[in-house]
Design an enzyme around this catalytic site. Structure first.
Site: not given
Ligand code: PSU
Ligand code: MN
Length: 302
Positions: A164, A147, A33, A143, A145, A112
């Site tokens: 995370k 993903d 990604e 919220d 993701s 992702v």
């Molecule tokens: N892992 C990392 N750094 C990042 C991310 C993941 O080490 O920036 C990113 C990935 O691209 C993941 C995204 O898909 O954060 C998820 O964001 P959100 O929770 O807004 O969907």
């Molecule tokens: Mn989101």
């Protein structure tokens, strides 16, 4: 007879010669990604992490396919100059944003979920990253993701270090089960928390070698299953739970929401930990890219 001009979906997808040939010859390919390149690290560290991830994939005999949107095309396989264009100014693209960004001609870094949507479209089976998105804490509004939805629909295995720990981990784990996504622990019984190796939810299965993981993925796909997660503990474990609380409080105070939350919290953690999360993040991303490469090689040899 002239037909009205139409946007051809296929012309929006541009696969590099190297990736195209590897896919045609059924050789191992790993999708990577670009959101972590543009938004996961302070510039220009992200570009260096991306280059190191590509090298790790190559070192084990697979072809890296880094995904992003440039010059009106959804690109699969980028060269060094192209990688440099994923600066913090790039848009962050989930699955819903790909088409709009390409048509607008903007630079877009794929999450992702966005990368999974592209991998599905071109037939790439493996993806390496740091951590997946999941169910965020707090709300309403909820919220979640994209993903997770992409994992539920794309026949792709994602190698990561779990979700995370800034997320609602129990809710994320439950939702992955609901969506039918196997979460395999690589040499671990529990899913790592991105920076921290221990303390996460139970994995649905423990696997100790890539051949077994490749066989499980093949079996899951032959049953009509879609995404899988292979969660590998970070090479060095770091407990940042109290820093996360602080960073999330600050985000709430500043009214940071939606897509901005993850990059804000990551940047804030990097700052609050004196750069230690940066080091761990880099190491785990490269280790996961390498493991995804090994897995794709094992899968090709089944
Ligand atoms: N892992 C990392 N750094 C990042 C991310 C993941 O080490 O920036 C990113 C990935 O691209 C993941 C995204 O898909 O954060 C998820 O964001 P959100 O929770 O807004 O969907
Ligand atoms: Mn989101």
């Amino acid at each position: 007879m002239r037909r009205p001009a139409r946007v051809d979906a296929v012309s929006l997808l541009r696969i590099s010669d190297e990736v195209r040939t590897a896919l045609a010859e059924r050789r191992p390919v790993v999708a990577l990604e670009t959101t972590l390149v543009a938004h996961g690290f302070p510039s220009p560290d992200g570009v260096e992490v991306a280059a190191a991830s590509e090298s790790a994939v190559r070192a084990v005999g697979a072809v890296p396919a880094t995904v992003g949107v440039l010059d009106g095309a959804i690109r699969v396989g980028l060269d060094a100059d192209e990688l440099e264009r994923f600066t913090p100014a790039a848009r962050k693209l989930g699955p819903r944003d790909l088409a709009g960004c390409a048509v607008a001609g903007d630079v877009g870094a794929t999450t992702v979920g966005g990368t999974l949507a592209v991998a599905r479209a071109v037939g790439i089976r493996f993806l390496g990253t740091g951590g997946i998105g999941g169910v965020h804490r707090g709300g309403p509004p909820l919220d979640i993701s994209a993903d997770l939805v992409a994992l539920a629909t794309a026949r792709v295995l994602v190698v990561c270090s779990g979700a995370k720990s800034l997320l609602d981990i129990p809710a994320t784990s439950e939702l992955l089960e609901t969506l039918g996504v196997p979460v395999l622990g690589y040499r671990t019984e529990t899913v790592p928390l991105f920076y921290a190796a221990a303390g996460g939810p139970p994995a649905s299965e423990r696997v100790d070698d890539v051949v077994t993981a490749a066989r499980i993925a093949a079996a899951h796909w032959s049953l009509g299953g879609a995404g899988l997660v292979l969660a590998q503990p970070p090479p060095e474990s770091l407990d940042v739970s109290s820093l996360i609380e602080d960073a999330l409080e600050e985000a709430a105070r500043r009214g940071i929401a939606g897509q901005e939350v993850t990059p804000f919290v990551l940047a804030s953690l990097h700052e609050r930990s004196g750069g230690r999360t940066l080091e761990v993040n880099r190491a785990l991303i490269v280790a996961n890219a390498r493991l995804a490469g090994e897995l794709s090689v094992a899968f090709a040899a089944l």
